[in-house]
Design a protein around this motif. Sequence first.
Motif, short mmCIF file in Angstrom:
data_model
loop_
_atom_site.label_atom_id
_atom_site.label_comp_id
_atom_site.label_asym_id
_atom_site.label_seq_id
_atom_site.Cartn_x
_atom_site.Cartn_y
_atom_site.Cartn_z
N PHE A 1 2.50 1.67 -3.42
CA PHE A 1 1.47 2.08 -4.37
C PHE A 1 1.16 3.56 -4.21
CE2 PHE A 1 -2.92 2.68 -5.69
CZ PHE A 1 -2.94 2.11 -6.94
N ASP A 2 1.08 3.98 -2.96
CA ASP A 2 0.76 5.40 -2.71
C ASP A 2 1.90 6.31 -3.21
OD1 ASP A 2 -1.62 4.64 -1.64
OD2 ASP A 2 -0.92 4.69 0.45
N SER B 1 0.84 -1.22 0.00
CA SER B 1 0.00 0.00 0.00
C SER B 1 0.85 1.24 0.00
CB SER B 1 -0.92 -0.02 1.24
OG SER B 1 -1.68 1.14 1.28
N LYS C 1 -7.30 9.34 -16.21
CA LYS C 1 -7.75 8.06 -15.62
C LYS C 1 -8.32 7.20 -16.69
CE LYS C 1 -8.76 9.98 -11.09
NZ LYS C 1 -9.74 10.18 -10.07
N LYS D 1 -9.99 -1.49 -11.51
CA LYS D 1 -9.11 -2.44 -10.82
C LYS D 1 -8.69 -1.90 -9.46
CE LYS D 1 -6.57 -6.18 -10.83
NZ LYS D 1 -7.17 -7.51 -10.83
N ILE D 2 -8.33 -0.64 -9.46
CA ILE D 2 -7.89 -0.02 -8.20
C ILE D 2 -9.04 -0.02 -7.19
CG2 ILE D 2 -7.13 2.13 -7.15
CD1 ILE D 2 -5.56 2.71 -9.75
N SER D 3 -10.21 0.31 -7.69
CA SER D 3 -11.38 0.33 -6.77
C SER D 3 -11.63 -1.04 -6.18
CB SER D 3 -12.62 0.83 -7.53
OG SER D 3 -12.43 2.14 -7.99
N LEU E 1 -8.94 -1.69 -3.56
CA LEU E 1 -9.12 -0.90 -2.35
C LEU E 1 -10.39 -1.28 -1.57
CD1 LEU E 1 -8.07 2.65 -3.68
CD2 LEU E 1 -6.75 1.08 -2.26
N PHE F 1 1.93 6.48 -7.08
CA PHE F 1 0.84 7.19 -7.73
C PHE F 1 0.73 8.62 -7.22
CE2 PHE F 1 -0.35 2.91 -8.75
CZ PHE F 1 -0.80 3.02 -10.06
N LEU G 1 -8.30 0.66 -15.39
CA LEU G 1 -7.42 0.78 -14.23
C LEU G 1 -8.15 1.28 -13.01
CD1 LEU G 1 -4.57 0.60 -13.09
CD2 LEU G 1 -4.17 2.93 -13.95
N SER G 2 -9.07 2.21 -13.23
CA SER G 2 -9.86 2.73 -12.10
C SER G 2 -10.69 1.64 -11.47
CB SER G 2 -10.76 3.88 -12.62
OG SER G 2 -11.58 4.33 -11.56
#
Length: 718
Positions: A15-16, A12, A27, A34-36, A39, A19, A31-32
């Motif tokens: 990743f932070d 995490s 965006k 996947k990230i959602s 998370l 990004f 990818l959005s």
Amino acid sequence: MVNGQGYMNDFSENFDDKFTAVPAPQKSNALSNKISTVLSASYADSEIREAVRTLDERNIQNSAETRRKLRLDVQKEVIERNGDIIKDFGHVAEQLKRIGTTINSLNECCEDMRQRVAAARQENAPVLEEASTLLGQKQELETKKQLLDAFNKHFIISEEEESLLTTTSKEVDDDFFAILKRVRQIYLDCQVLLGTENQRLGLELMDQSSRNLNTGYQKLCRWIQKEFKNLNLENPQISSIIRRALRALAERPSLFHSCLDYFAEARERVLTDAFYSALTGSITENDQNPMTNPIEFHAHDPLRYVGDMLAWTHSATVSEREALESLFISEGNEISKGFQAGKEAEPWSTADGEVFDGLKALGDLINRNVAGVSKALRQRVEQVIQNHEDPVLLYKVANLVNFYRITFAKFLGADSSLLETLSSLEESSLRQFRTVMSDTVTSIQADLSVPPSDLRIPDFLDEALNQFTALMKSYDSSLTPASSRIADFKPILSQALDPFLKACEKISKETEAPVTSIFLVNCLLAARTTLSRYDFVQPKISDLDEQLASLSSTLTQYQHAFFLHTSGLHPLLEALAPIDESAESLLRVPMLAPFQQQALTEASQTLDDFLPSALMDAIQNLRGLSSMKFAQEVTAAAAERFCEDFEFVEGKLGKVDELREERAAEVEKGEGDAEGDDEGSKKGGDAQKEEGKTEKREVVPLRSLFPRTGGEIRVLLS
């Protein structure tokens, strides 16, 4: 788990940093998403937790290289595992091939054996069939043998058992009763055999068992009779085998009654001898028993003699009953059941519908046992009754016999011969009592004369009251029910008291008043005092009270007449008897002879002389009365009547004086009205005036001549 959690934290953070450090490009939707998805994943998800746990167990370090090789390592591990599984299944397939080969060999062997067994079965079939037949025959024979053994065991008794049952030389014991019971059951079970097609066996067995039973019961009957000869009923430990024998013999009622007859005769002789021994102290006529206390030698008083004989009879009868109850009365009523069974064996010995009553049979047996004692008792008590003429003794004997009769009735029943004997003795004693009392009354009536000079009760009444007191005391101690005590004693009153009172009444008729009444009062008071102690003579006391009240009235009249004549009041009462309440009738009183001045003065003086000693003189007239209280009550009643008579005379005299005063006042008033008349009339008026004055001077009040008052009289006579 901790390492996995650290791995996720490092991922995490990297990743932070990645990004956040780079400027955000445009965006992308994929990818959005996947990230959602990453998370939004929850650590509580079971699959994630399992994955994290697996990573933790492998001790994988959280690094970039490890994260890149993780997928490849996992896939490699899966492929290796699958290879191992395929290798293991190869070994299993090889073993299954071997098993198949073995099974085929076994099948071939089993088929060969099956063919051989079929051939052997075909070859041995006749032998097996014959063996099966033989086995069936063997089983049938064994069953028949078991039936025969059971039949013999149940229906056949051995020679030794038959000998024990029928031979008189062998004792009666538990074995005897066991065999007897078994033979009796065989006899009953033979009835089942009679229901089969072949009845011969049943008839033969029934005949044999019947003979054995009859012989056994005959043996038992003779044995019981033998035991009865030496049986001691006073011994509380009576042999139980005798009780058992009696209950068994009850199944033959004829033999049972024969034993009872034999027993009754034996017990009658034993009890009669015992009674004779108790009376005389001798076992036989020439053999004296030093251990006894002979009744005839020590009971000198007749009442005690009768009482001792009755007490001995009661004691012997109670002991007899207690002993026989243990012999003939059983808790299960076994004798009655035996009699019921005996109806079938001996239908001729009992009446139709007859049921054996143990208590009744026991009572009958006791009556037969004490029959000899009853005869001897009756003979001796009747001798006592006939040889004595004392009525009190005879009545006490009757009450004593009555007491024992009631006592015996409680456990012997109303039909007992002993109760009949006692009832006859009681009646004989009462009959002798009535005869003696009748003779006594007859002798008294022949010697009746006059009352004693002091008017006391005569000697024969005094003696009769003493006897009657003893009779009442004896009756009071008897067992007569309270409901009939008065009625049952009434005949005794009429025989032992009433004739003597009537004799006194007859004697009193030879005298004059007041001696007649005084003598009767003394007799009745003595009788009442004697009776007052007991409640069962209350009706007679009431009759005596009525007679005393009548005699009291007669004596009161006599005393009243004495008061009137001695006081001088009688002539005044007789003179005033026709005088009513009218003025004309009252004004005639002064002209009557007893009310003249001289006569009335003398009557007043006579009254004054009488009053001081009036009561003493009156009571002296009744000096013959035995009760001073009775004399005082009679005199007081007479004095009260005398006071009422005096108050009557006093009232009449007062009314006469009032009328005379009124007439004198009218005469004075007439003199004043006559002064204004003419001379001729004046002369006539003077004459009337002179006459009125003369009359006025001659009027003397009667009360002044007879001054006593009713109050004074009551005080002096109180």
